[in-house]
Design a protein around this motif. Structure first.
Motif, PDB file in Angstrom:
ATOM      1  N   ALA A  30       0.828  -1.208   0.000  1.00  0.00           N
ATOM      2  CA  ALA A  30       0.000   0.000   0.000  1.00  0.00           C
ATOM      3  C   ALA A  30       0.865   1.262   0.000  1.00  0.00           C
ATOM      4  CB  ALA A  30      -0.937  -0.004   1.207  1.00  0.00           C
ATOM      5  N   LEU A  31       1.935   1.250   0.793  1.00  0.00           N
ATOM      6  CA  LEU A  31       2.836   2.401   0.830  1.00  0.00           C
ATOM      7  C   LEU A  31       3.583   2.552  -0.497  1.00  0.00           C
ATOM      8  CD1 LEU A  31       4.254   2.051   4.453  1.00  0.00           C
ATOM      9  CD2 LEU A  31       2.509   3.654   3.647  1.00  0.00           C
ATOM     10  N   ALA A  32       3.994   1.437  -1.087  1.00  0.00           N
ATOM     11  CA  ALA A  32       4.700   1.488  -2.374  1.00  0.00           C
ATOM     12  C   ALA A  32       3.784   2.004  -3.479  1.00  0.00           C
ATOM     13  CB  ALA A  32       5.245   0.106  -2.732  1.00  0.00           C
ATOM     14  N   ILE A  33       2.517   1.620  -3.440  1.00  0.00           N
ATOM     15  CA  ILE A  33       1.559   2.127  -4.429  1.00  0.00           C
ATOM     16  C   ILE A  33       1.481   3.648  -4.334  1.00  0.00           C
ATOM     17  CG2 ILE A  33      -0.906   2.250  -5.007  1.00  0.00           C
ATOM     18  CD1 ILE A  33      -0.998  -0.798  -4.305  1.00  0.00           C
ATOM     19  N   LYS A  34       1.354   4.160  -3.111  1.00  0.00           N
ATOM     20  CA  LYS A  34       1.277   5.613  -2.923  1.00  0.00           C
ATOM     21  C   LYS A  34       2.569   6.288  -3.377  1.00  0.00           C
ATOM     22  CE  LYS A  34      -0.740   9.354  -1.555  1.00  0.00           C
ATOM     23  NZ  LYS A  34      -1.918   9.854  -2.250  1.00  0.00           N
ATOM     24  N   PHE A  35       3.715   5.709  -3.012  1.00  0.00           N
ATOM     25  CA  PHE A  35       5.011   6.225  -3.432  1.00  0.00           C
ATOM     26  C   PHE A  35       5.073   6.323  -4.958  1.00  0.00           C
ATOM     27  CE2 PHE A  35       9.400   5.471  -4.803  1.00  0.00           C
ATOM     28  CZ  PHE A  35      10.113   6.395  -4.058  1.00  0.00           C
ATOM     29  N   ASN A  36       4.702   5.252  -5.639  1.00  0.00           N
ATOM     30  CA  ASN A  36       4.772   5.225  -7.101  1.00  0.00           C
ATOM     31  C   ASN A  36       3.788   6.212  -7.728  1.00  0.00           C
ATOM     32  OD1 ASN A  36       6.893   3.396  -7.359  1.00  0.00           O
ATOM     33  ND2 ASN A  36       5.524   1.642  -7.161  1.00  0.00           N
ATOM     34  N   GLN A  37       2.612   6.376  -7.133  1.00  0.00           N
ATOM     35  CA  GLN A  37       1.661   7.362  -7.639  1.00  0.00           C
ATOM     36  C   GLN A  37       2.237   8.772  -7.551  1.00  0.00           C
ATOM     37  OE1 GLN A  37      -1.715   6.526  -5.117  1.00  0.00           O
ATOM     38  NE2 GLN A  37      -2.627   5.109  -6.593  1.00  0.00           N
ATOM     39  N   LEU A  38       2.892   9.061  -6.437  1.00  0.00           N
ATOM     40  CA  LEU A  38       3.488  10.395  -6.262  1.00  0.00           C
ATOM     41  C   LEU A  38       4.622  10.638  -7.251  1.00  0.00           C
ATOM     42  CD1 LEU A  38       3.510  10.439  -2.375  1.00  0.00           C
ATOM     43  CD2 LEU A  38       2.168  11.965  -3.852  1.00  0.00           C
ATOM     44  N   ILE A  39       5.453   9.634  -7.473  1.00  0.00           N
ATOM     45  CA  ILE A  39       6.567   9.752  -8.428  1.00  0.00           C
ATOM     46  C   ILE A  39       6.011  10.007  -9.825  1.00  0.00           C
ATOM     47  CG2 ILE A  39       8.521   8.524  -9.503  1.00  0.00           C
ATOM     48  CD1 ILE A  39       8.898   9.423  -6.505  1.00  0.00           C
ATOM     49  N   ASP A  40       4.981   9.232 -10.184  1.00  0.00           N
ATOM     50  CA  ASP A  40       4.364   9.403 -11.508  1.00  0.00           C
ATOM     51  C   ASP A  40       3.719  10.776 -11.643  1.00  0.00           C
ATOM     52  OD1 ASP A  40       5.146   6.834 -12.234  1.00  0.00           O
ATOM     53  OD2 ASP A  40       3.193   5.937 -11.764  1.00  0.00           O
ATOM     54  N   LYS A  41       2.978  11.202 -10.617  1.00  0.00           N
ATOM     55  CA  LYS A  41       2.281  12.491 -10.660  1.00  0.00           C
ATOM     56  C   LYS A  41       3.259  13.650 -10.817  1.00  0.00           C
ATOM     57  CE  LYS A  41      -1.001  15.301  -8.078  1.00  0.00           C
ATOM     58  NZ  LYS A  41      -1.822  15.419  -6.863  1.00  0.00           N
ATOM     59  N   ARG A  42       4.403  13.534 -10.158  1.00  0.00           N
ATOM     60  CA  ARG A  42       5.412  14.599 -10.238  1.00  0.00           C
ATOM     61  C   ARG A  42       6.331  14.458 -11.448  1.00  0.00           C
ATOM     62  NH1 ARG A  42       7.243  15.700  -3.978  1.00  0.00           N
ATOM     63  NH2 ARG A  42       5.148  15.737  -3.134  1.00  0.00           N
ATOM     64  N   GLY A  43       6.238  13.347 -12.140  1.00  0.00           N
ATOM     65  CA  GLY A  43       7.075  13.132 -13.319  1.00  0.00           C
ATOM     66  C   GLY A  43       8.550  13.009 -12.991  1.00  0.00           C
ATOM     67  N   LEU A  44       8.859  12.426 -11.827  1.00  0.00           N
ATOM     68  CA  LEU A  44      10.247  12.307 -11.386  1.00  0.00           C
ATOM     69  C   LEU A  44      10.929  11.081 -11.984  1.00  0.00           C
ATOM     70  CD1 LEU A  44       9.759  13.018  -7.567  1.00  0.00           C
ATOM     71  CD2 LEU A  44      10.592  14.615  -9.304  1.00  0.00           C
ATOM     72  N   SER A  45      12.191  11.228 -12.295  1.00  0.00           N
ATOM     73  CA  SER A  45      13.000  10.063 -12.663  1.00  0.00           C
ATOM     74  C   SER A  45      13.372   9.338 -11.374  1.00  0.00           C
ATOM     75  CB  SER A  45      14.270  10.502 -13.396  1.00  0.00           C
ATOM     76  OG  SER A  45      15.140  11.176 -12.492  1.00  0.00           O
ATOM     77  N   GLN A  46      13.893   8.139 -11.500  1.00  0.00           N
ATOM     78  CA  GLN A  46      14.335   7.395 -10.320  1.00  0.00           C
ATOM     79  C   GLN A  46      15.462   8.128  -9.599  1.00  0.00           C
ATOM     80  OE1 GLN A  46      15.126   3.275 -11.145  1.00  0.00           O
ATOM     81  NE2 GLN A  46      13.073   2.919 -11.969  1.00  0.00           N
ATOM     82  N   SER A  47      16.342   8.729 -10.342  1.00  0.00           N
ATOM     83  CA  SER A  47      17.446   9.486  -9.728  1.00  0.00           C
ATOM     84  C   SER A  47      16.932  10.708  -8.976  1.00  0.00           C
ATOM     85  CB  SER A  47      18.452   9.924 -10.787  1.00  0.00           C
ATOM     86  OG  SER A  47      19.075   8.801 -11.359  1.00  0.00           O
ATOM     87  N   GLU A  48      15.973  11.414  -9.568  1.00  0.00           N
ATOM     88  CA  GLU A  48      15.390  12.575  -8.898  1.00  0.00           C
ATOM     89  C   GLU A  48      14.653  12.144  -7.621  1.00  0.00           C
ATOM     90  OE1 GLU A  48      14.504  15.506 -12.711  1.00  0.00           O
ATOM     91  OE2 GLU A  48      13.114  13.862 -12.278  1.00  0.00           O
ATOM     92  N   LEU A  80       7.884   8.615   1.973  1.00  0.00           N
ATOM     93  CA  LEU A  80       6.631   9.335   1.735  1.00  0.00           C
ATOM     94  C   LEU A  80       6.629  10.696   2.426  1.00  0.00           C
ATOM     95  CD1 LEU A  80       4.142   6.346   1.981  1.00  0.00           C
ATOM     96  CD2 LEU A  80       4.597   7.747  -0.046  1.00  0.00           C
ATOM     97  N   VAL A  81       7.176  10.769   3.624  1.00  0.00           N
ATOM     98  CA  VAL A  81       7.271  12.046   4.334  1.00  0.00           C
ATOM     99  C   VAL A  81       8.138  13.015   3.532  1.00  0.00           C
ATOM    100  CG1 VAL A  81       8.197  13.167   6.407  1.00  0.00           C
ATOM    101  CG2 VAL A  81       6.785  11.113   6.626  1.00  0.00           C
ATOM    102  N   SER A  82       9.216  12.518   2.963  1.00  0.00           N
ATOM    103  CA  SER A  82      10.088  13.396   2.177  1.00  0.00           C
ATOM    104  C   SER A  82       9.414  13.866   0.890  1.00  0.00           C
ATOM    105  CB  SER A  82      11.420  12.703   1.861  1.00  0.00           C
ATOM    106  OG  SER A  82      11.211  11.613   1.002  1.00  0.00           O
ATOM    107  N   LEU A  83       8.332  13.184   0.506  1.00  0.00           N
ATOM    108  CA  LEU A  83       7.538  13.608  -0.653  1.00  0.00           C
ATOM    109  C   LEU A  83       6.316  14.414  -0.193  1.00  0.00           C
ATOM    110  CD1 LEU A  83       7.757  10.327  -2.748  1.00  0.00           C
ATOM    111  CD2 LEU A  83       8.784  12.536  -3.332  1.00  0.00           C
ATOM    112  N   ASP A  84       6.455  15.046   0.979  1.00  0.00           N
ATOM    113  CA  ASP A  84       5.426  15.942   1.527  1.00  0.00           C
ATOM    114  C   ASP A  84       4.118  15.242   1.874  1.00  0.00           C
ATOM    115  OD1 ASP A  84       7.189  18.138   1.246  1.00  0.00           O
ATOM    116  OD2 ASP A  84       6.594  18.372  -0.852  1.00  0.00           O
TER     117      ASP A  84
END
Length: 106
Positions: A30-48, A80-84
């Motif tokens: 569940a946490l990984a799903i949220k993490f991945n949604q946030l990464i996708d929404k922000r358009g971040l690369s894995q390095s970013e 997730l905290v570091s992603l606000d």
């Protein structure tokens, strides 16, 4: 009739499959799903994402592919905290309607 039987499972497929740590794996997922949604929404690369979260790029890659065996719940929560995001843990007595366990709502 075909003679097939239908087995009714629980709400946790990992528990139905016999995983001893099904509750923890479900929480991680569940946490990984949220993490991945946030990464996708922000358009971040894995390095970013790694730079923002303090994870290494290979760890971000693991989470992106839901390879969570070597990723702790704590590490996922800190990412997730570091992603606000606000992460809350609530401990309460188990009731008859709710068995003891771990639940994550993301």
């Amino acid at each position: 009739m075909s003679g097939k039987t239908c087995v009714v499972g629980t709400e946790n497929v990992l528990m139905d499959l016999g995983f001893d740590d099904a509750a923890e794996l479900s929480a991680k997922a569940a946490l990984a799903i949220k993490f991945n949604q946030l990464i996708d929404k922000r358009g971040l690369s894995q390095s970013e994402a790694a730079d923002i979260t303090g994870l290494t790029q290979p760890k971000v890659s693991q989470i992106r592919r839901y390879k969570l065996l070597n990723i702790s719940l704590e590490r996922l929560m800190r990412a997730l905290v570091s992603l606000d995001q606000r992460v809350e843990i609530i401990v309460q007595p188990a009731r008859r309607a709710q068995a003891p366990g771990i639940t994550v709502a993301a």
